[in-house]
Design an enzyme around this catalytic site. Structure first.
Site, mmCIF file in Angstrom:
data_model
loop_
_atom_site.group_PDB
_atom_site.id
_atom_site.type_symbol
_atom_site.label_atom_id
_atom_site.label_comp_id
_atom_site.label_asym_id
_atom_site.label_seq_id
_atom_site.Cartn_x
_atom_site.Cartn_y
_atom_site.Cartn_z
ATOM 1 N N HIS A 197 -3.755 -14.662 8.737
ATOM 2 C CA HIS A 197 -3.648 -13.213 8.918
ATOM 3 C C HIS A 197 -4.921 -12.467 8.534
ATOM 4 C CE1 HIS A 197 0.509 -13.914 9.804
ATOM 5 N NE2 HIS A 197 0.705 -14.480 8.629
ATOM 6 N N ARG B 57 14.948 24.905 6.408
ATOM 7 C CA ARG B 57 14.943 23.541 6.942
ATOM 8 C C ARG B 57 16.053 22.701 6.339
ATOM 9 N NH1 ARG B 57 9.297 20.933 7.807
ATOM 10 N NH2 ARG B 57 10.782 19.423 8.637
ATOM 11 N N ARG C 199 1.798 -8.243 8.980
ATOM 12 C CA ARG C 199 2.656 -7.526 9.938
ATOM 13 C C ARG C 199 1.872 -6.734 10.985
ATOM 14 N NH1 ARG C 199 7.473 -4.698 6.735
ATOM 15 N NH2 ARG C 199 8.244 -4.406 8.843
ATOM 16 N N PRO D 168 0.778 -1.226 0.000
ATOM 17 C CA PRO D 168 0.000 0.000 0.000
ATOM 18 C C PRO D 168 0.815 1.285 0.000
ATOM 19 C CG PRO D 168 -0.374 -1.290 2.006
ATOM 20 C CD PRO D 168 0.834 -1.810 1.331
ATOM 21 N N GLU D 169 1.038 1.812 -1.155
ATOM 22 C CA GLU D 169 1.325 3.230 -1.264
ATOM 23 C C GLU D 169 0.007 3.844 -1.708
ATOM 24 O OE1 GLU D 169 4.582 5.186 -2.299
ATOM 25 O OE2 GLU D 169 6.057 3.599 -2.082
#
Length: 271
Positions: free
Chosen positions: A91, A152, A110, A2-3
DNA sequence: ATAATCACCTGCTCGC
DNA sequence: TGCGAGCAGGTGATTA
């Protein structure tokens, strides 16, 4: 998986199957995800209809009259619409059982993802409160990136992966977008010109749009368990290609670690 | 406030 | 074949 493109692909894949469907009950087999699955989830949602499936960043939002179910897929999560009778694997942590005999099944080896209930009328959920603009929206503008980065020293790769800068840019597409923009990932964010941010913004959009388009090909058989996307593999220019040759200039791609994430770039094309 | 690191968890690959 | 090390698409929390 998943992006952002994968989450968007998931959203498009599941929404026709669950929008305007009534949730009969929610079965939680494993509640220990990144945060504990909301205890009152089944009680709050059962008997209600999912009106709309939205996405904010990499969060999926299942909207009902009484509130919203926030779902994040973490690193390894997936959602599939299946026959409710299909036996659960190791899972398969949560089933949203629908009235029509199907089930929206959440799988996550996970367990870095989350499933949280957010009652209507309690404002914006804290996890969504400080998110930056959607990369494919008009609010994502180079001028803001430029201004927000002044002074930054954070590395540009970390800067664009920070969800306060822009949501949905994960490790793969951060690498790819920086390559397309010709920007060295180690450059300080505050040291990049407005003109280059303009290029970077369009490269981020480009890479995400391309990936979503490619993800569309896996949409068709989405309810099948196959659909594992090898779709973007061949279009990757740098990610996973450390030590191989740059597709533009033939020099060897360098692989380093930035914030513990593998980062691949061309020292010649990216400055 | 900012930047860097840690933590959460399972599965897979690699080298010995 | 077994075992430990290291790595994997994310991101909030903690430390400096």
């Amino acid at each position: 998986m998943p992006e952002l493109p994968e989450v968007e692909t998931t959203r498009r894949g599941i929404s026709p199957h669950i929008e305007n469907k009534l949730v009969k009950k929610i079965t939680v087999r494993q509640k220990n995800l990144r945060w504990e699955v909301s205890k009152n989830l089944s009680k709050e949602v059962s008997g209600n209809t999912i009106d709309k499936v939205l996405r904010r960043g990499k969060y999926l939002l299942l909207e009902s009259a009484k509130g919203t179910i926030l779902i994040h897929l973490g690193m390894s999560g997936s959602l599939r619409v299946i026959e409710a009778t299909k036996p659960a694997g190791k899972h398969d942590h949560v089933d949203f059982i629908l009235e029509n005999g199907t089930s929206l099944r959440y799988t996550d080896p996970r367990r870095f993802g989350c499933i949280l209930w957010h009652k209507k009328g309690s404002g914006i959920h804290p996890l969504l409160l400080h998110l930056g603009p959607e990369p494919l929206s008009a609010e994502f503008q180079h001028l803001n990136l430029y201004k927000n980065s002044r002074g930054r020293s954070v590395l540009i790769k970390s800067f664009i992966m920070d969800s306060k800068t822009v949501v949905g840019v994960g490790n793969i597409y951060a690498n790819e977008a920086l390559f397309l923009a010709g920007i060295n990932p180690k450059r300080a964010a505050g040291n990049i010109s407005c003109a280059r941010y303009k290029i970077l913004v369009s490269c981020i959009r480009e890479v995400l749009n391309q990936a979503i388009k490619a993800g569309g090909t896996t949409l068709r058989d989405f309810t099948n368990s196959s659909g594992e996307p090898g779709y973007f593999k061949q279009s990757l220019n740098v990610y996973g290609r450390g030590g191989l040759v740059c597709k533009i200039c033939d020099s060897t791609l360098k692989e380093i670690r930035i914030a513990q994430r593998s980062s691949v770039y061309c020292t010649k094309c990216q400055r």
